[in-house]
Motif scaffolding. Structure first.
Motif, PDB file in Angstrom:
ATOM      1  N   ASP A  69       0.858  -1.175  -0.020  1.00 21.14           N
ATOM      2  CA  ASP A  69       0.046   0.072   0.096  1.00 21.14           C
ATOM      3  C   ASP A  69       0.859   1.124  -0.030  1.00 21.14           C
ATOM      4  N   GLY A  70       0.722   2.086  -1.084  1.00 17.26           N
ATOM      5  CA  GLY A  70       1.698   3.390  -1.138  1.00 17.26           C
ATOM      6  C   GLY A  70       2.797   3.161  -1.824  1.00 17.26           C
ATOM      7  N   VAL A  71       3.231   1.732  -2.091  1.00 15.07           N
ATOM      8  CA  VAL A  71       4.458   1.491  -2.899  1.00 15.07           C
ATOM      9  C   VAL A  71       4.104   0.873  -4.150  1.00 15.07           C
ATOM     10  N   ILE A  72       3.366  -0.193  -4.222  1.00 12.00           N
ATOM     11  CA  ILE A  72       2.901  -0.949  -5.311  1.00 12.00           C
ATOM     12  C   ILE A  72       1.632  -0.291  -5.953  1.00 12.00           C
ATOM     13  N   VAL A  73       0.836  -0.149  -5.125  1.00  9.48           N
ATOM     14  CA  VAL A  73      -0.396   0.188  -5.502  1.00  9.48           C
ATOM     15  C   VAL A  73      -1.014   1.323  -4.715  1.00  9.48           C
ATOM     16  N   ASP A  74      -1.810   2.637  -5.355  1.00  8.56           N
ATOM     17  CA  ASP A  74      -2.213   3.563  -4.675  1.00  8.56           C
ATOM     18  C   ASP A  74      -3.720   3.259  -3.728  1.00  8.56           C
ATOM     19  N   THR A  75      -3.588   2.484  -2.785  1.00  4.49           N
ATOM     20  CA  THR A  75      -4.777   1.862  -2.156  1.00  4.49           C
ATOM     21  C   THR A  75      -4.754   2.953  -0.938  1.00  4.49           C
ATOM     22  N   GLU A  76      -3.949   3.824  -0.554  1.00  2.00           N
ATOM     23  CA  GLU A  76      -4.026   4.399   0.717  1.00  2.00           C
ATOM     24  C   GLU A  76      -5.501   5.362   0.607  1.00  2.00           C
ATOM     25  N   PRO A  77      -5.866   6.048  -0.443  1.00  2.00           N
ATOM     26  CA  PRO A  77      -6.918   6.791  -0.415  1.00  2.00           C
ATOM     27  C   PRO A  77      -8.356   5.694   0.010  1.00  2.00           C
TER      28      PRO A  77
END
Length: 218
Positions: A10-18
Motif C-alpha cells: 500500500d502506497g508503494v506498489i498500488v495507490d490504495t491509501e485513499p
C-alpha cells in the motif's frame, strides 16, 4: 551485491491509501469517533488489527477488535471492487519487470490482510513476479516491529546485508532499519505526514531505480 528486494504494497506498489482512508473514516463516523490527521498518520504501516487495538486504547469503542477489523475490511473491499480508476503507482510496474527479468528476487511484506493482498495481486497480475507474499496479519505486532522484514529475509534465503526494503511509511522505514536491512524510502503521493529521514535513500519516483542501480545499493 543486492539479491532480494522486499516491497511494501500500500502506497508503494498500488495507490490504495485513499481507499483505506475512505474505509477507515467511514467506519470512524459510524463509531462516532474523531481521529485527527496526525493520529491517523501514525497508523500508516500498521495492520488493521493493530490500528483498532490502538483506537480502543484511545476511545470507548463497544466492539471487539475482530468485529472492527471485519467491518473495516468489508468497507475497503466494497470500495476496491467499485473503483475502476485504481492503478499501480507510476513507474513501479517497470521497475518490477526490470528487476524480475534480471534475476532479482522479489518478496512482498505488507501490513495488509491476505485477502487484500490477494485482491491487489489478482487485479494487477503480480503473483508470478514474487517468490513470497507475507501479510502483517500473521504477526502480533505491526511495523515498526521488524518481525515481518526479518521473516521476509529468512524466507528469501538471502542474508539481510544482501536485501533492500522499499517503504513509504515512517513505521515501515523504522522496521526495515531495526531488521538491519538497507531501506529505500519512497515519497508516496498519498502517504501523508511520513518522516522517511531514517531511510538510507529517498526517492520520489521509481524511475530513480533500476536493476543496475539496485544491485549496487549499500
Amino acid at each position: 551485491m543486492i539479491q532480494t528486494v522486499i516491497f511494501d504494497m500500500d502506497g508503494v506498489i498500488v495507490d490504495t491509501e485513499p481507499l483505506h482512508h475512505f474505509a477507515y473514516h467511514l467506519h470512524f463516523d459510524d463509531l462516532n469517533i474523531k481521529v485527527s490527521p496526525e493520529m491517523y498518520a501514525t497508523f500508516t504501516g500498521f495492520s488493521t488489527r493493530n490500528t483498532y487495538e490502538k483506537l480502543k486504547e484511545q476511545f470507548a469503542i463497544p466492539y471487539e477488535v475482530a468485529e472492527l477489523v471485519d467491518r473495516k475490511r468489508e468497507l475497503f473491499n466494497e470500495a476496491f471492487d467499485k473503483k475502476e480508476d485504481l492503478f499501480l503507482l507510476e513507474g513501479v510496474d517497470t521497475l518490477i519487470r526490470d528487476l524480475f527479468s534480471n534475476g532479482m528476487q522479489l518478496v512482498l511484506a505488507s501490513s495488509s490482510a491476505k485477502v487484500t493482498i490477494e485482491r491487489v495481486f489478482t487485479r494487477f497480475r503480480l503473483h508470478h513476479y514474487f517468490t513470497h507474499i507475507i501479510s502483517g496479519e500473521d504477526f502480533p505486532k505491526s511495523k515498526p516491529d521488524p518481525a515481518i522484514f526479518i521473516e521476509a529475509a529468512r524466507l528469501s534465503g538471502t542474508p539481510v546485508e544482501n536485501c533492500i526494503v522499499i517503504e513509504d511509511s515512517a513505521n515501515g522505514v523504522k522496521a526495515a532499519k531495526s531488521a538491519g536491512i538497507y531501506c529505500v524510502g519512497y515519497v508516496s503521493p498519498n502517504s501523508k505526514l511520513q518522516d522517511l529521514s531514517l531511510a538510507d535513500k529517498i526517492i520520489s519516483h521509481f524511475n530513480e531505480l533500476d536493476f543496475e542501480k539496485v544491485k549496487r545499493l549499500r
